[in-house]
Design an enzyme around this catalytic site. Structure first.
Site, PDB file in Angstrom:
ATOM      1  N   GLU A 123     102.751   7.432  40.260  1.00 32.33           N
ATOM      2  CA  GLU A 123     103.997   8.900  40.713  1.00 32.33           C
ATOM      3  C   GLU A 123     102.784  10.396  40.649  1.00 32.33           C
ATOM      4  OE1 GLU A 123     107.980   7.513  39.613  1.00 32.33           O
ATOM      5  OE2 GLU A 123     107.602   8.170  37.876  1.00 32.33           O
ATOM      6  N   CYS A 180     108.120  15.778  32.597  1.00 34.77           N
ATOM      7  CA  CYS A 180     106.416  15.194  31.398  1.00 34.77           C
ATOM      8  C   CYS A 180     107.338  14.429  30.208  1.00 34.77           C
ATOM      9  CB  CYS A 180     106.657  16.462  30.306  1.00 34.77           C
ATOM     10  SG  CYS A 180     104.713  16.205  29.001  1.00 34.77           S
TER      11      CYS A 180
END
Length: 372
Positions: free
Chosen positions: A91, A345
């Protein structure tokens, strides 16, 4: 036969030299591929005649394919699911900013729209950080330099990328040679990114940090510290046992003395684990002799994979005030982007798109702004 990526510079260079073709033609090939995604090699003008059969027999413009594009409800975050030639997925996340919407030190920021690409260097990760979704995958394989660059190629066709951060899947310095070669491609024609616009994040691979500054001067270094003492760090980051905090701090001092650059410190806020006032003081004392920017990162829940909770806003604010007020350390709080698409994150773990997700958030501070 598996074709190689034309963005694997060392492989292309070696094949060209063996065939008597000068390597200075390689950037011309890259430029054509960027402008013509589905081009055939024979369509590229002005190459030596020997280049065409070589390219046709051994190389492909992109070994990876863009499997899906998932846009966040926040309208500024896009997650790319990239399928590799071996069938695995990685990703990458595009984050868009407009500096005109914010202020710095009470003054309007210059500039305008820009995009940062968060890029992956491995499929999975062997570091095993307990708060990170990628770590739950385990380690599968390193990416080649071409597969790393191809994430930038895919993203550049969606948005003009100005900054690249190696904060996606994997520990970049565990795939050192490929990451360094990929950065050298990104800073060359036709990409021409400045090393100052590229940030490599690491949990603290000491020997590789020592080498990085020599191999790529002016690169930004970010260290995933996440705890101010070794015991806590080992509890939440098992790999930290191999990189004692005292040795890591000495390494960062040497790095800074040589590079004369600020170091970014990433610190995830885990309720009751590392977010108390005493931890803020410990962190301040640990870092007060370095020129750093600390980025406090609210923990992103990852379902059943973790027992951690997110620190509340009051704790985060108090933590930040101690670092700023007592230790005069520039400290920012990361406002998350793309949580609804698992693009924030610590959330990068390969899964097929789930368009039923809802929710949104905005990131106000780009890594570029933290250099100021």
């Amino acid at each position: 036969m598996a074709y190689k990526s034309v963005f694997d510079f060392s492989v292309v260079k070696s094949e060209f030299e063996n065939a008597g073709i000068k390597p200075h033609f390689i950037p011309l090939i890259w430029k054509h591929v960027l402008q013509n995604p589905n081009c055939q090699w024979d369509e590229i003008p002005s190459l030596p005649s020997a280049a065409y059969p070589l390219l046709n027999s051994k190389f492909i413009s992109c070994t990876s394919t863009l499997h899906s594009i998932i846009n966040s409800n926040d309208t500024v975050t896009t997650k790319l699911l990239v399928k590799l030639q071996n069938g695995e997925f990685v990703e990458a996340v595009i984050m868009r900013y407009d500096t005109r919407l914010g202020k710095y030190d009470g003054k309007p920021r210059p500039g305008g729209p820009r995009s940062t690409l968060c890029i992956s260097s491995q499929v999975g990760c062997k570091m095993g950080c307990k708060f990170c979704a990628t770590g739950s995958m385990g380690f599968k394989n390193n990416l080649s330099s071409g597969e790393i660059v191809e994430q930038l190629v895919h993203a550049s066709r969606i948005s003009a990328i100005r900054n690249v951060v190696f904060m996606g899947m994997g520990e970049p310095l565990n795939n050192y040679a490929s990451v360094v070669e990929a950065i050298r491609v990104m800073t060359a024609s036709p990409f021409q990114l400045s090393p100052k616009k590229i940030t490599v994040s690491t949990v603290g691979i000491i020997h590789a940090i020592n080498k990085l500054q020599t191999d790529i001067p002016n690169l930004n270094l970010a260290v995933s510290l996440h705890a101010p003492v070794q015991d806590i760090r080992c509890q939440i980051m098992p790999a930290a046992r191999a990189f004692p905090l005292e040795r890591l701090m000495n390494t960062l001092r040497d790095y800074q003395n040589n590079s004369h650059q600020k170091i970014f410190i990433e610190y995830i806020m885990l309720d009751g684990v590392n977010d108390e006032e005493q931890h803020a003081h410990q962190l301040g004392k640990l870092l007060e002799t370095l020129q750093v920017v600390i980025n406090l990162i609210p923990f992103n829940p990852i379902g059943t994979l973790s027992h951690f909770s997110t620190s509340n806003d009051q704790k985060v604010t108090r933590f930040q005030k101690i670092l700023r007020g007592t230790y005069n350390i520039r400290t920012t709080v990361r406002k998350q982007m793309g949580q609804d698409i698992s693009g924030a994150c610590g959330q990068l773990v390969v899964s097929l798109p789930d368009k039923s997700s809802t929710g949104s958030a905005g990131l106000l501070t780009d890594i570029e702004d933290l250099r100021i």
